[in-house]
Design a protein around this motif. Structure first.
Motif, short mmCIF file in Angstrom:
data_model
loop_
_atom_site.label_atom_id
_atom_site.label_comp_id
_atom_site.label_asym_id
_atom_site.label_seq_id
_atom_site.Cartn_x
_atom_site.Cartn_y
_atom_site.Cartn_z
N ALA A 126 -7.17 68.85 19.83
CA ALA A 126 -6.13 67.96 19.31
C ALA A 126 -5.25 68.70 18.31
O ALA A 126 -5.72 69.51 17.51
N THR A 127 -3.94 68.42 18.34
CA THR A 127 -3.00 69.03 17.41
C THR A 127 -3.08 68.32 16.07
O THR A 127 -3.69 67.24 15.95
N ALA A 128 -2.43 68.90 15.06
CA ALA A 128 -2.42 68.30 13.72
C ALA A 128 -1.79 66.91 13.76
O ALA A 128 -2.26 65.98 13.09
N ALA A 129 -0.73 66.76 14.56
CA ALA A 129 -0.07 65.46 14.67
C ALA A 129 -0.99 64.43 15.33
O ALA A 129 -1.02 63.26 14.93
N GLU A 130 -1.75 64.87 16.33
CA GLU A 130 -2.67 63.96 17.02
C GLU A 130 -3.82 63.56 16.11
O GLU A 130 -4.30 62.42 16.16
N ILE A 131 -4.29 64.49 15.28
CA ILE A 131 -5.37 64.19 14.32
C ILE A 131 -4.89 63.15 13.32
O ILE A 131 -5.59 62.18 13.02
N LYS A 132 -3.67 63.34 12.81
CA LYS A 132 -3.11 62.41 11.82
C LYS A 132 -2.89 61.03 12.45
O LYS A 132 -3.20 60.00 11.83
N LYS A 133 -2.39 60.99 13.67
CA LYS A 133 -2.14 59.72 14.36
C LYS A 133 -3.45 58.98 14.60
O LYS A 133 -3.54 57.76 14.41
N ALA A 134 -4.49 59.73 15.01
CA ALA A 134 -5.80 59.10 15.27
C ALA A 134 -6.40 58.55 13.99
O ALA A 134 -6.97 57.45 13.98
N TYR A 135 -6.26 59.29 12.89
CA TYR A 135 -6.81 58.80 11.61
C TYR A 135 -6.07 57.56 11.15
O TYR A 135 -6.67 56.59 10.68
N ARG A 136 -4.75 57.56 11.26
CA ARG A 136 -3.98 56.40 10.82
C ARG A 136 -4.38 55.15 11.59
O ARG A 136 -4.51 54.06 11.02
N LYS A 137 -4.62 55.31 12.89
CA LYS A 137 -5.04 54.18 13.72
C LYS A 137 -6.38 53.62 13.24
O LYS A 137 -6.56 52.40 13.13
N LYS A 138 -7.34 54.52 12.95
CA LYS A 138 -8.65 54.08 12.46
C LYS A 138 -8.52 53.46 11.07
O LYS A 138 -9.17 52.45 10.76
N ALA A 139 -7.69 54.08 10.20
CA ALA A 139 -7.54 53.58 8.83
C ALA A 139 -6.95 52.18 8.81
O ALA A 139 -7.39 51.32 8.03
N LEU A 140 -5.98 51.92 9.67
CA LEU A 140 -5.38 50.60 9.73
C LEU A 140 -6.37 49.57 10.28
O LEU A 140 -6.40 48.42 9.84
N LYS A 141 -7.17 49.99 11.25
CA LYS A 141 -8.14 49.07 11.86
C LYS A 141 -9.22 48.65 10.88
O LYS A 141 -9.62 47.48 10.84
N TYR A 142 -9.71 49.61 10.08
CA TYR A 142 -10.84 49.32 9.19
C TYR A 142 -10.43 49.23 7.72
O TYR A 142 -11.30 49.25 6.85
N HIS A 143 -9.15 49.11 7.44
CA HIS A 143 -8.67 49.03 6.06
C HIS A 143 -9.33 47.86 5.32
O HIS A 143 -9.43 46.76 5.87
N PRO A 144 -9.81 48.07 4.09
CA PRO A 144 -10.50 47.00 3.33
C PRO A 144 -9.68 45.74 3.15
O PRO A 144 -10.22 44.64 3.13
#
Length: 374
Positions: free
Chosen positions: A15-33
């Motif tokens: 995965a590229t740096a952009a793909e890593i960041k996109k994947a993290y943002r998706k997870k962060a939004l899904k599980y945001h407190p």
């Protein structure tokens, strides 16, 4: 055994740096407190995603992880060591998902401003507001008295000497992999970067006092029982010059109407008519949420018939049109008759006009129930 960082984010090792960041943002939004209040499992997943991103977004750490796995960070502390907290996450990665939550705020922690200083947020307040069906149908503005904490007049603050106003303290740890630097929230000021200097009389330990304030709440049409509205900034204020007030959370409570029953956006009204009125036809005045209206009943109307008044129900809270008013006709049968009335009905027994002869268009009770729920 710790989970694989790539599996946590749902990506592969290429995965590229952009793909890593996109994947993290998706997870962060899904599980945001803020999106999952009180959900410990979601909070744990939120931390795992942050830990994975902290390693994989750093080329040097990613290279070490690809070569040695989790062993590369054993005893290293910080995110790689699994000891991160919410302050660390929001201070380092809040910009990634901040726009989706009004600046990255997390209940009790707040968003982070310039220089890493935490914008401490005051606690939320909760109230219940009772509304009539008419108020729900038309929307209403309510004025309520709220007792909330505000900063006392004359309170002053000074820069925290522990963190020098930054709100965080940096720790450097020597490890087998070199010097590791981590930043954590300052315990003295709680991340605000300042502490109280002058405490006025009547103020509590945070420089706050309780005052009663009249708050205006605009309630849109179509709200439902149990719905919660938010009035931003009308909760308790936070200590410090840079704090932001909490919110006022308004729970909707619906009062029972004497004649109308609500079902979603539709309303139901039971109309009782006499046998004579049903036979001869009549006009009746009925209640609606916008006032009384008069409807005409045709001759020979049957008990159980439902008249639909389009657009006389409740507006959709989402703006998708308006419900209807369903008028249920009930023919009232007298329980006691005088001699003359009894003789009349005795004569009508066997008369073809009084013999039940339902037409195909006259639906049975079960068909009507089926129509109501379809």
């Amino acid at each position: 055994m710790k989970e694989d960082y790539y599996e946590i984010l749902g990506i592969d090792k290429n995965a590229t740096a952009a793909e890593i960041k996109k994947a993290y943002r998706k997870k962060a939004l899904k599980y945001h407190p803020d999106k999952n209040p009180g959900d410990k499992e979601a909070e744990a997943m939120f931390k795992k995603a942050a830990e994975a991103y902290e390693v994989l977004s750093n080329p040097e750490k990613k290279q070490r992880y690809d070569q040695y796995g989790h062993a590369a960070f054993d005893g290293a502390g910080g995110f790689g060591g699994g000891s991160m907290n919410m302050d660390d996450i929001f201070s380092q990665f809040g910009d990634i998902f901040g726009s989706a939550f009004g600046g990255g705020g997390f209940s009790g922690f707040g968003g982070f401003g310039g220089g890493g200083r935490a914008r401490v947020k005051g606690s939320n307040l909760r109230i219940r507001v009772r509304l009539t069906l008419e108020e729900i149908a038309n929307g209403v503005e309510k004025k309520v008295k709220v007792r909330r904490k505000v900063q006392s007049e004359g309170v002053t603050y000074k820069t925290c000497s522990t963190c020098n106003g930054i709100g965080q303290v940096t720790r450097v740890t020597n490890t087998i992999l070199g010097r590791m630097q981590t930043a954590t929230t300052c315990n003295t000021c709680g991340g605000a970067g300042e502490v109280m200097d002058n405490r006025p009389s009547g103020a509590d330990a945070q420089g706050l006092k309780v005052e009663e304030e009249t708050v205006s709440i605009k309630i849109p049409a179509g709200v439902v029982e149990g719905m919660q509205l938010k009035v931003g900034g009308k909760g308790n204020e936070a200590p410090g010059k840079h704090g932001v007030p909490g919110d006022l959370l308004v729970a909707i409570e619906e009062q029972e109407h004497p004649t109308l029953k609500r079902e979603g956006d539709n309303l139901h009204y039971d109309l009782y008519v006499s046998i004579a009125e049903a036979v001869l036809g009549t006009s009746k005045e009925i209640d609606t949420v916008t006032g009384k209206v008069r409807i005409k009943l045709e001759e020979g109307i049957q008990s159980g018939k439902i008249l639909r008044l389009k657009g006389k129900g409740i507006p959709s809270i989402n703006g998708y049109g308006q419900g209807d008013l369903l008028v249920h006709i009930n023919v009232w049968t007298p329980k006691a008759l005088n001699k003359e009335q009894r003789e009349f009905f005795e004569k009508m027994i066997g008369d073809e006009n009084f013999t039940p002869n339902p037409e195909k268009s006259d639906k049975s009770f079960f068909e009507k129930v089926k129509d109501m729920f379809s």
